[in-house]
Design a protein around this motif. Structure first.
Motif, short mmCIF file in Angstrom:
data_model
loop_
_atom_site.label_atom_id
_atom_site.label_comp_id
_atom_site.label_asym_id
_atom_site.label_seq_id
_atom_site.Cartn_x
_atom_site.Cartn_y
_atom_site.Cartn_z
N PHE A 27 35.68 39.42 40.44
CA PHE A 27 36.22 38.57 41.50
C PHE A 27 35.33 38.62 42.74
O PHE A 27 35.01 37.57 43.33
CB PHE A 27 37.64 39.04 41.85
CG PHE A 27 38.41 38.10 42.73
CD1 PHE A 27 39.09 37.02 42.19
CD2 PHE A 27 38.48 38.31 44.10
CE1 PHE A 27 39.82 36.16 43.01
CE2 PHE A 27 39.21 37.45 44.93
CZ PHE A 27 39.87 36.38 44.37
N THR A 28 34.91 39.82 43.14
CA THR A 28 34.07 39.93 44.34
C THR A 28 32.68 39.34 44.10
O THR A 28 32.03 38.88 45.03
CB THR A 28 33.93 41.40 44.79
OG1 THR A 28 33.44 42.19 43.69
CG2 THR A 28 35.26 41.96 45.23
N ALA A 29 32.22 39.33 42.84
CA ALA A 29 30.93 38.73 42.51
C ALA A 29 31.04 37.22 42.28
O ALA A 29 30.07 36.58 41.90
CB ALA A 29 30.35 39.40 41.26
N GLU A 30 32.24 36.68 42.53
CA GLU A 30 32.51 35.25 42.37
C GLU A 30 32.27 34.76 40.94
O GLU A 30 31.85 33.63 40.71
CB GLU A 30 31.71 34.42 43.38
CG GLU A 30 32.06 34.75 44.82
CD GLU A 30 31.43 33.81 45.82
OE1 GLU A 30 30.60 32.98 45.43
OE2 GLU A 30 31.79 33.90 47.02
N LYS A 31 32.57 35.64 39.99
CA LYS A 31 32.48 35.26 38.59
C LYS A 31 33.82 34.77 38.06
O LYS A 31 33.91 34.28 36.93
CB LYS A 31 31.99 36.45 37.76
CG LYS A 31 30.56 36.87 38.06
CD LYS A 31 30.15 38.05 37.19
CE LYS A 31 28.71 38.46 37.47
NZ LYS A 31 28.30 39.62 36.64
N VAL A 32 34.89 34.95 38.85
CA VAL A 32 36.21 34.49 38.46
C VAL A 32 36.92 33.98 39.72
O VAL A 32 36.72 34.52 40.82
CB VAL A 32 37.02 35.63 37.79
CG1 VAL A 32 37.21 36.81 38.72
CG2 VAL A 32 38.37 35.13 37.30
N ALA A 33 37.73 32.93 39.56
CA ALA A 33 38.36 32.30 40.72
C ALA A 33 39.84 32.62 40.87
O ALA A 33 40.32 32.80 41.99
CB ALA A 33 38.17 30.78 40.64
N PHE A 34 40.58 32.67 39.75
CA PHE A 34 42.03 32.84 39.79
C PHE A 34 42.42 34.11 39.02
O PHE A 34 41.88 34.37 37.95
CB PHE A 34 42.72 31.63 39.17
CG PHE A 34 42.37 30.32 39.82
CD1 PHE A 34 42.85 30.00 41.07
CD2 PHE A 34 41.54 29.40 39.16
CE1 PHE A 34 42.51 28.79 41.67
CE2 PHE A 34 41.21 28.19 39.75
CZ PHE A 34 41.70 27.88 41.02
N VAL A 35 43.38 34.85 39.57
CA VAL A 35 43.77 36.12 38.97
C VAL A 35 45.29 36.21 38.88
O VAL A 35 45.99 35.93 39.86
CB VAL A 35 43.21 37.30 39.79
CG1 VAL A 35 43.75 38.63 39.26
CG2 VAL A 35 41.69 37.30 39.76
N LEU A 36 45.78 36.62 37.72
CA LEU A 36 47.22 36.80 37.50
C LEU A 36 47.53 38.29 37.48
O LEU A 36 47.73 38.89 36.43
CB LEU A 36 47.64 36.15 36.18
CG LEU A 36 47.78 34.63 36.13
CD1 LEU A 36 46.42 33.95 36.28
CD2 LEU A 36 48.42 34.19 34.81
N VAL A 54 33.85 31.34 36.14
CA VAL A 54 34.88 30.82 35.24
C VAL A 54 36.22 31.03 35.96
O VAL A 54 36.38 31.96 36.73
CB VAL A 54 34.88 31.54 33.87
CG1 VAL A 54 33.62 31.22 33.09
CG2 VAL A 54 35.09 33.03 34.02
N PRO A 55 37.17 30.14 35.73
CA PRO A 55 38.42 30.24 36.47
C PRO A 55 39.25 31.49 36.18
O PRO A 55 39.82 32.08 37.08
CB PRO A 55 39.18 28.98 36.04
CG PRO A 55 38.15 28.07 35.50
CD PRO A 55 37.09 28.93 34.92
N PHE A 56 39.30 31.90 34.89
CA PHE A 56 40.26 32.93 34.49
C PHE A 56 39.59 34.10 33.79
O PHE A 56 38.57 33.94 33.12
CB PHE A 56 41.31 32.31 33.56
CG PHE A 56 41.94 31.06 34.11
CD1 PHE A 56 42.85 31.13 35.14
CD2 PHE A 56 41.59 29.82 33.60
CE1 PHE A 56 43.42 29.98 35.66
CE2 PHE A 56 42.15 28.66 34.11
CZ PHE A 56 43.07 28.74 35.15
#
Length: 432
Positions: A274-283, A197-199
Motif C-alpha cells: 500500500f505504501t509503495a502504491e502497488k495497491v489502491a483499495f484494502v478490505l 493493482v486495485p486489490f
C-alpha cells in the motif's frame, strides 16, 4: 447456533487446555494490585480482586486498557483487577472456561455477545451508560426482552480503505457501486502503467478473501429492499443467488485487478504494498492505518462505505460489536464488576479507546480525533449492517467461505462449485 457452540466445547476441550496452559499470566492493574495492601502507604486494606480477560491484541490498545485500570484502582483502592490478554489463544481459553462454567468476572465477547456468550452474561440494562448506546449497536447487544449483554467499548463500521492522494491523482471519487469500484480499479491500473493493482488478497491468510464475501454479501442479499434476510434465517434461501459473489470476484481476478502472487502473498505484505502504491483499495480493519503509518507516517488513508451491487441501491458499512466488556452472571463480585464497567464508560476513557483503535465508540456523545474521524462523520448517516456471517451463517462457515474463495481464485473450482459448497456446508453445520 448456541447449541452447536456448546457441542463444540467438548470437542475442543483437550486441545484448548493445552493452549490455555501457555497463555499469558494475569497482569496486575497496578503495582501490588492483588497484594492486599494499598501501594506505598503500608496500610492494610481488604481488597476484592476482579479477573478480566480481553481479546485485544494490539499493544497500544492494551496499554490504554492498563492505563484506565490503573486509574480505576487508584480511585477504588479496595478493588484490584488482574487482566489477561491471551491473544490468539483467547477463544480456546474461553471454550474451556465455558465448559467448566468458570469464567472471568469481566470478559470480551469479541462479536458474539448474544449468540455465543449470552447465557453466561449478567443483565446490564439498569446501568447508567445504557442510555447512551448508539442506535446501530443497541440492537446488536440488546435482546427482545431488553437485556443488555455488554458495554460496547468500540463499534465496528468496516468499509474499504484507500489511498486518498491516489484517488485525487486519477480524479476519482469513492465508488458507490461494485461496478464503479471495478471501473476505478481498471483506470488506476491503466494510468499507473500497471504499477498499481486495485486489490490485494492472500491465499496464505485466506481471511482477506473471506472478507470480500462477508462485506459484499450484505450488499447483495441484505441491503436491497427485496432482501433475503428472512429466507436466510428460516433456511429457505435460494442459494443460486449467492453465485453472483464468486462470479464478481473471479471477474476481478480475470481482469488482472488483484496481485499476481495472491497464492503466496502474506497479509503482512499489504501495508508495504500500500505504501509503495502497488495497491489502491484494502478490505481490512482500521488497525491497518497504524501499520501503514509505521512505514509512511504522512500517508493519507481514507475510508468509504462498502459499495452496493445494485445500481439503484446505496452503500453500507459492515459492523457490530468489536471490543466489549461483559460480566459473568455467576461472578461473586458483580457490584465491583459493574463499577469497573461504569468507569470504562466515562467519556474521557471512551475517547482514549476510540483514538487508539480508530473505531467508533459504542456510546453516544463521545468525542474522538484520529485518522478516520472525518470519514465516520462524513458517513454518519450511512446504514450499518451486522457482519453477514455472524447473523446468517452457522459457526464454522467463515473458514468455508475463505477457503472456497482461495480455491476459486486458484482456478480449482467454479463460481457454481463455490455456491454448492456454501449450501452443503451451511446445511451440515446447522445440523451439528
Amino acid at each position: 447456533m448456541s447449541k452447536k457452540w456448546k457441542v463444540s466445547l467438548a470437542v475442543t476441550l483437550v486441545s484448548a487446555l493445552a493452549i490455555s496452559g501457555c497463555s499469558q499470566r494475569p497482569e496486575s492493574a497496578s503495582p501490588g494490585a492483588s497484594s492486599g495492601k494499598e501501594g506505598g502507604t503500608g496500610t492494610s486494606i481488604s481488597k476484592k480482586t476482579l479477573t478480566m480477560m480481553s481479546n485485544v491484541a494490539d499493544q497500544p490498545v492494551q496499554d490504554v486498557y492498563r492505563q484506565i485500570l490503573n486509574d480505576f484502582t487508584k480511585e477504588n483502592p479496595d478493588i484490584a483487577v488482574n487482566i489477561q490478554f491471551p491473544g490468539s489463544a483467547y477463544e480456546n481459553n474461553m471454550k474451556v472456561k465455558m465448559a467448566a462454567n468458570d469464567l472471568p468476572d469481566v470478559f470480551d465477547t469479541h462479536g458474539w455477545a448474544q449468540i455465543r456468550y449470552g447465557e453466561y452474561l449478567a443483565d446490564l440494562r439498569d446501568e447508567p451508560w445504557t442510555q447512551q448506546l448508539t442506535d446501530t449497536i443497541q440492537p446488536v447487544i440488546t435482546d427482545k426482552t431488553g437485556k443488555v449483554y455488554v458495554l460496547p467499548l468500540s463499534e465496528a463500521k468496516d468499509g474499504i480503505m484507500y489511498n486518498v492522494d491516489m484517488l485525487n491523482k486519477y480524479k476519482l471519487e469513492p465508488p458507490k457501486t461494485l461496478d464503479e469500484l471495478i471501473a476505478a480499479g481498471e483506470k488506476i491500473k491503466k494510468e499507473s502503467g500497471g504499477k498499481t493493482v486495485p486489490f490485494f488478497f492472500s491465499g496464505i491468510d485466506e481471511s482477506t478473501i473471506g472478507t470480500f464475501f462477508d462485506y459484499f454479501a450484505n450488499s447483495l442479499l441484505i441491503s436491497p429492499a427485496n432482501n433475503s434476510a428472512e429466507a436466510l434465517l428460516n433456511h429457505s434461501f435460494d442459494w443460486s443467488k449467492w453465485t453472483t459473489l464468486p462470479e464478481k470476484l473471479l471477474d476481478i481476478k480475470n481482469r488482472g485487478l488483484i496481485n499476481e502472487d495472491f497464492l503466496t502473498a502474506k497479509r503482512s505484505d499489504i501495508p508495504g504494498a500500500f505504501t509503495a502504491e502497488k495497491v489502491a483499495f484494502v478490505l481490512l480493519a482500521p488497525s491497518f492505518v497504524d501499520a501503514v503509518h509505521k512505514l509512511k507516517p504522512d500517508m493519507k488513508i481514507g475510508l468509504m462505505p462498502i459499495p452496493s451491487i445494485a445500481a439503484d441501491d446505496q452503500p453500507n458499512f459492515s459492523g457490530g460489536e468489536r471490543a466489549t466488556m461483559g460480566i459473568w452472571k455467576d461472578s461473586k463480585q458483580i457490584p465491583e464488576a459493574k463499577k469497573l464497567l461504569t468507569f470504562f464508560a466515562k467519556a474521557d476513557n471512551m475517547t482514549k479507546i476510540a483514538n487508539v483503535t480508530k473505531l467508533q465508540p459504542g456510546l453516544k456523545g463521545i468525542e474522538s480525533q484520529h485518522d478516520l474521524t472525518e470519514y465516520y462523520k462524513k458517513y454518519a448517516d450511512i446504514r450499518v449492517f451486522p457482519y453477514f456471517d455472524r447473523v446468517y451463517l452457522p459457526n464454522g462457515m467463515w473458514s468455508v467461505m475463505s477457503k472456497s474463495g482461495t480455491e476459486l481464485l486458484a482456478g480449482r473450482i467454479t463460481p457454481k462449485d463455490y455456491t454448492n459448497t456454501m449450501k452443503q456446508e451451511t446445511e451440515r453445520l446447522r445440523k451439528n
